[in-house]
Every structure is written in structure tokens, then in C-alpha cells.
Write a protein that holds these residues in place. Structure first.
Motif, PDB file in Angstrom:
ATOM      1  N   GLY A   1      48.279  46.688  51.796  1.00  0.00           N
ATOM      2  CA  GLY A   1      47.006  46.022  52.028  1.00  0.00           C
ATOM      3  C   GLY A   1      46.015  46.386  50.959  1.00  0.00           C
ATOM      4  N   VAL A   2      44.771  46.074  51.220  1.00  0.00           N
ATOM      5  CA  VAL A   2      43.684  46.428  50.311  1.00  0.00           C
ATOM      6  C   VAL A   2      43.448  47.934  50.426  1.00  0.00           C
ATOM      7  CG1 VAL A   2      41.244  46.091  49.778  1.00  0.00           C
ATOM      8  CG2 VAL A   2      42.638  44.163  50.580  1.00  0.00           C
ATOM      9  N   THR A   3      43.390  48.596  49.285  1.00  0.00           N
ATOM     10  CA  THR A   3      43.147  50.034  49.305  1.00  0.00           C
ATOM     11  C   THR A   3      41.833  50.332  48.600  1.00  0.00           C
ATOM     12  OG1 THR A   3      44.476  50.357  47.313  1.00  0.00           O
ATOM     13  CG2 THR A   3      45.590  50.638  49.416  1.00  0.00           C
ATOM     14  N   GLN A   4      41.169  51.391  49.065  1.00  0.00           N
ATOM     15  CA  GLN A   4      39.897  51.781  48.492  1.00  0.00           C
ATOM     16  C   GLN A   4      39.887  53.290  48.272  1.00  0.00           C
ATOM     17  OE1 GLN A   4      37.402  48.934  51.410  1.00  0.00           O
ATOM     18  NE2 GLN A   4      36.150  49.843  49.787  1.00  0.00           N
ATOM     19  N   PHE A   5      39.218  53.671  47.199  1.00  0.00           N
ATOM     20  CA  PHE A   5      39.138  55.092  46.854  1.00  0.00           C
ATOM     21  C   PHE A   5      37.754  55.396  46.302  1.00  0.00           C
ATOM     22  CE2 PHE A   5      40.895  59.144  45.933  1.00  0.00           C
ATOM     23  CZ  PHE A   5      40.206  59.596  44.820  1.00  0.00           C
TER      24      PHE A   5
ATOM     25  N   VAL B   1      27.971  57.286  41.302  1.00  0.00           N
ATOM     26  CA  VAL B   1      29.224  57.234  42.057  1.00  0.00           C
ATOM     27  C   VAL B   1      29.941  55.933  41.705  1.00  0.00           C
ATOM     28  CG1 VAL B   1      28.153  56.155  44.099  1.00  0.00           C
ATOM     29  CG2 VAL B   1      30.277  57.469  44.337  1.00  0.00           C
ATOM     30  N   THR B   2      31.250  56.023  41.592  1.00  0.00           N
ATOM     31  CA  THR B   2      32.059  54.836  41.309  1.00  0.00           C
ATOM     32  C   THR B   2      33.101  54.673  42.401  1.00  0.00           C
ATOM     33  OG1 THR B   2      31.762  55.090  38.928  1.00  0.00           O
ATOM     34  CG2 THR B   2      33.591  53.710  39.658  1.00  0.00           C
ATOM     35  N   LEU B   3      33.081  53.518  43.022  1.00  0.00           N
ATOM     36  CA  LEU B   3      34.022  53.191  44.083  1.00  0.00           C
ATOM     37  C   LEU B   3      35.079  52.268  43.501  1.00  0.00           C
ATOM     38  CD1 LEU B   3      31.405  52.329  46.876  1.00  0.00           C
ATOM     39  CD2 LEU B   3      32.181  54.566  46.093  1.00  0.00           C
ATOM     40  N   ARG B   4      36.312  52.437  43.975  1.00  0.00           N
ATOM     41  CA  ARG B   4      37.400  51.609  43.461  1.00  0.00           C
ATOM     42  C   ARG B   4      38.056  50.826  44.587  1.00  0.00           C
ATOM     43  NH1 ARG B   4      42.151  52.385  39.104  1.00  0.00           N
ATOM     44  NH2 ARG B   4      43.726  51.051  40.125  1.00  0.00           N
ATOM     45  N   CYS B   5      38.472  49.612  44.245  1.00  0.00           N
ATOM     46  CA  CYS B   5      39.177  48.752  45.197  1.00  0.00           C
ATOM     47  C   CYS B   5      40.411  48.163  44.527  1.00  0.00           C
ATOM     48  CB  CYS B   5      38.269  47.621  45.665  1.00  0.00           C
ATOM     49  SG  CYS B   5      39.139  46.320  46.576  1.00  0.00           S
ATOM     50  N   ASP B   6      41.541  48.300  45.180  1.00  0.00           N
ATOM     51  CA  ASP B   6      42.767  47.625  44.736  1.00  0.00           C
ATOM     52  C   ASP B   6      43.109  46.531  45.737  1.00  0.00           C
ATOM     53  OD1 ASP B   6      43.004  50.491  43.476  1.00  0.00           O
ATOM     54  OD2 ASP B   6      44.416  49.205  42.390  1.00  0.00           O
TER      55      ASP B   6
ATOM     56  N   LEU C   1      26.575  48.041  39.699  1.00  0.00           N
ATOM     57  CA  LEU C   1      27.336  47.306  38.705  1.00  0.00           C
ATOM     58  C   LEU C   1      28.782  47.196  39.153  1.00  0.00           C
ATOM     59  CD1 LEU C   1      27.653  45.983  35.925  1.00  0.00           C
ATOM     60  CD2 LEU C   1      28.113  48.273  34.994  1.00  0.00           C
ATOM     61  N   ALA C   2      29.256  45.972  39.276  1.00  0.00           N
ATOM     62  CA  ALA C   2      30.643  45.737  39.684  1.00  0.00           C
ATOM     63  C   ALA C   2      31.426  45.161  38.516  1.00  0.00           C
ATOM     64  CB  ALA C   2      30.695  44.790  40.875  1.00  0.00           C
ATOM     65  N   GLU C   3      32.661  45.608  38.403  1.00  0.00           N
ATOM     66  CA  GLU C   3      33.538  45.095  37.349  1.00  0.00           C
ATOM     67  C   GLU C   3      34.929  44.875  37.913  1.00  0.00           C
ATOM     68  OE1 GLU C   3      31.739  46.958  33.268  1.00  0.00           O
ATOM     69  OE2 GLU C   3      33.029  48.258  34.461  1.00  0.00           O
ATOM     70  N   ARG C   4      35.634  43.987  37.256  1.00  0.00           N
ATOM     71  CA  ARG C   4      37.017  43.736  37.642  1.00  0.00           C
ATOM     72  C   ARG C   4      37.792  43.406  36.362  1.00  0.00           C
ATOM     73  NH1 ARG C   4      39.791  39.206  41.644  1.00  0.00           N
ATOM     74  NH2 ARG C   4      41.729  40.368  41.986  1.00  0.00           N
ATOM     75  N   THR C   5      38.146  44.465  35.691  1.00  0.00           N
ATOM     76  CA  THR C   5      38.821  44.332  34.411  1.00  0.00           C
ATOM     77  C   THR C   5      40.236  43.796  34.609  1.00  0.00           C
ATOM     78  OG1 THR C   5      37.559  46.232  33.634  1.00  0.00           O
ATOM     79  CG2 THR C   5      39.434  45.542  32.292  1.00  0.00           C
ATOM     80  N   GLY C   6      40.575  42.756  33.850  1.00  0.00           N
ATOM     81  CA  GLY C   6      41.931  42.224  33.913  1.00  0.00           C
ATOM     82  C   GLY C   6      42.253  41.501  35.195  1.00  0.00           C
TER      83      GLY C   6
ATOM     84  N   THR D   1      42.456  42.639  38.142  1.00  0.00           N
ATOM     85  CA  THR D   1      43.237  43.393  39.136  1.00  0.00           C
ATOM     86  C   THR D   1      42.282  44.203  40.002  1.00  0.00           C
ATOM     87  OG1 THR D   1      43.570  45.140  37.496  1.00  0.00           O
ATOM     88  CG2 THR D   1      45.304  43.466  37.724  1.00  0.00           C
ATOM     89  N   TYR D   2      42.222  45.515  39.774  1.00  0.00           N
ATOM     90  CA  TYR D   2      41.349  46.328  40.622  1.00  0.00           C
ATOM     91  C   TYR D   2      39.890  46.131  40.223  1.00  0.00           C
ATOM     92  CZ  TYR D   2      40.798  49.607  36.735  1.00  0.00           C
ATOM     93  OH  TYR D   2      40.501  50.179  35.527  1.00  0.00           O
ATOM     94  N   SER D   3      39.014  46.546  41.113  1.00  0.00           N
ATOM     95  CA  SER D   3      37.576  46.415  40.868  1.00  0.00           C
ATOM     96  C   SER D   3      36.909  47.769  41.092  1.00  0.00           C
ATOM     97  CB  SER D   3      36.973  45.381  41.815  1.00  0.00           C
ATOM     98  OG  SER D   3      35.569  45.330  41.698  1.00  0.00           O
ATOM     99  N   THR D   4      35.821  47.972  40.381  1.00  0.00           N
ATOM    100  CA  THR D   4      34.994  49.152  40.603  1.00  0.00           C
ATOM    101  C   THR D   4      33.571  48.724  40.902  1.00  0.00           C
ATOM    102  OG1 THR D   4      34.525  49.350  38.244  1.00  0.00           O
ATOM    103  CG2 THR D   4      36.370  50.653  39.107  1.00  0.00           C
ATOM    104  N   LEU D   5      32.912  49.526  41.700  1.00  0.00           N
ATOM    105  CA  LEU D   5      31.506  49.315  42.021  1.00  0.00           C
ATOM    106  C   LEU D   5      30.802  50.634  41.721  1.00  0.00           C
ATOM    107  CD1 LEU D   5      29.273  47.486  43.251  1.00  0.00           C
ATOM    108  CD2 LEU D   5      29.859  48.439  45.483  1.00  0.00           C
TER     109      LEU D   5
END
Lengths: 112, 112
Positions: free
Chosen positions: A3-7, A19-24, A66-71, A73-77
Motif C-alpha cells: 500500500g501507500v507507505t509514509q516515513f 522536517v521532511t516527510l516522505r510518501c511512497d 514545499l512538496a516535490e515528486r521527483t521522477g 515516484t515518491y513524494s516529499t513534503l
């Protein structure tokens, strides 16, 4: 299928820190969303990516986020600098269509 | 007036009871109506959704939409302790199919 994972699952930081949050997202999902729930309030939409492009960031509170989604795939906030009112649970969701969104478990952020 | 209103409860019922969960909304443009279930420390999980008015049944769950009254309901038949969770209604808003507006959620406890 994963499923969707977050770290991370939890983060405690001091006011003014970054702080940087990650979402896959689920593999193959082009659509990725960020939502936030502040204590005592409803879950609120922050933004929507289609692949690597921001389609809608109308819910972002201010330019400290600031949110990004490089490529595509995963995203960071990233929150910089963090303020007390940024505390809450940050959810990421992904979908193939626009309606059926699958949510991750969330990142619980506490700003002291 | 909030776009989506939901009584936060809590609601406590005995096992086997029929549960009725409700939301009202103010925007007559809403077309999709979702119900999410959220267990403690987890992300929201899409239970079911309906498009426009009418009923939709899935096992023990029935979703009902009355657009004339701007009122939606989720019924749970033969409730089980495993149904204990927070139930959130949500609707895509802002002219999109993806920007979900959530109710606050109703905390349900089913007692064995």
C-alpha cells in the motif's frame, strides 16, 4: 501489493526546525495527494500531483511548505521553518483514477 | 457554514445492532459521496462510494444519498466489534473529482 507507505511515522521537532516527510505511493499510481489533519479539525486537502507535475496546490497553507515528486515516484513534503500550528497528522494518498484514493498511515508531526 | 457536517459521536452500540451514520452537506454540486473507515493509528480506508442519488449495498454496508435533502447515510447491519473505528464521509469539492472534503468523522464502538 504494497500500500501507500509514509516515513517517518512520528516526528517531534522544535519550532524553527525543518522536517521532511516522505510518501511512497502504490506502484503505477500517477496521482498522488497530500492531506493534513490538525487536532480537532477535519482532514484537509493540501495538493495533488499527476506524475511529477503539481496539478493543484490550492490547499497548501503558506510558502513554508514545499512538496516535490521527483521522477513521478515518491513524494516529499518539507516544512521549513516549522511553526507550532503545523502540528498534526499528514496523510498521503495515491490513485489510478481520481476518485478511488488509497491513504497511507500518516506521519504524526509535533512541533514544540 | 461548513461544506460537510458530521456528528463526531462517540456512538456505542451492542454487537449485532444496526448502525446509522450520517452527514449533511451544503454544496449541491457534489456528485460523488464517499465513506471511509479509519482504525486507530491508521489511514482512512475507502469503504464505498456512490455517484449521485440512490442506494448502494456492499455486504453488511449500505450507503444512501438523498440529494434533495443534502443528506447521506451509511448503514451497518449486524455490527461486529471489528467495525469499531472512526467513519468519515467525504466528497470531492471545488469542481474536481479528487479534492476530498471530509467530515470530522464519527467514532463508533461495537461492544461484544
Amino acid at each position: 501489493e504494497a500500500g501507500v507507505t509514509q516515513f517517518p511515522s512520528h516526528s517531534v521537532i522544535e519550532k524553527g526546525q525543518t522536517v521532511t516527510l516522505r510518501c511512497d505511493p502504490i506502484s503505477g499510481h500517477d496521482n498522488l495527494y497530500w492531506y493534513r489533519r490538525v487536532m480537532g479539525k477535519e482532514i484537509k486537502f493540501l495538493l495533488h500531483f499527476v506524475k511529477e507535475s503539481k496539478q493543484d496546490e490550492s490547499g497548501m497553507p503558506n510558502n513554508r511548505f514545499l512538496a516535490e515528486r521527483t521522477g513521478g515516484t515518491y513524494s516529499t513534503l518539507k516544512v521549513q521553518p516549522a511553526e507550532l500550528e503545523d502540528s498534526g497528522v499528514y496523510f498521503c494518498a495515491s490513485s489510478q483514477d481520481l476518485v478511488t484514493q488509497y491513504f497511507g498511515p500518516g506521519t504524526r508531526l509535533l512541533v514544540l | 457554514q461548513k461544506e460537510v457536517e458530521q456528528d463526531p459521536g462517540p456512538l456505542s452500540v451492542p454487537e449485532g445492532a444496526i448502525v446509522s451514520l450520517n452527514c449533511t452537506y451544503s454544496n449541491s454540486a457534489f456528485q460523488y459521496f464517499m465513506w471511509y473507515r479509519q482504525y486507530s493509528r491508521k489511514g482512512p480506508e475507502l469503504l464505498m462510494y456512490t455517484y449521485s442519488s440512490g442506494n448502494k449495498e456492499d455486504g453488511r454496508f449500505t450507503a444512501q444519498v438523498d440529494k434533495s435533502s443534502k443528506y447521506i447515510s451509511l448503514f451497518i447491519r449486524d455490527s461486529q466489534p471489528s467495525d469499531s473505528a472512526t467513519y468519515l464521509c467525504a466528497m470531492p469539492s471545488g469542481g474536481s473529482n479528487y479534492k476530498l472534503t471530509f467530515g470530522k468523522g464519527t467514532l463508533l464502538t461495537v461492544n461484544p
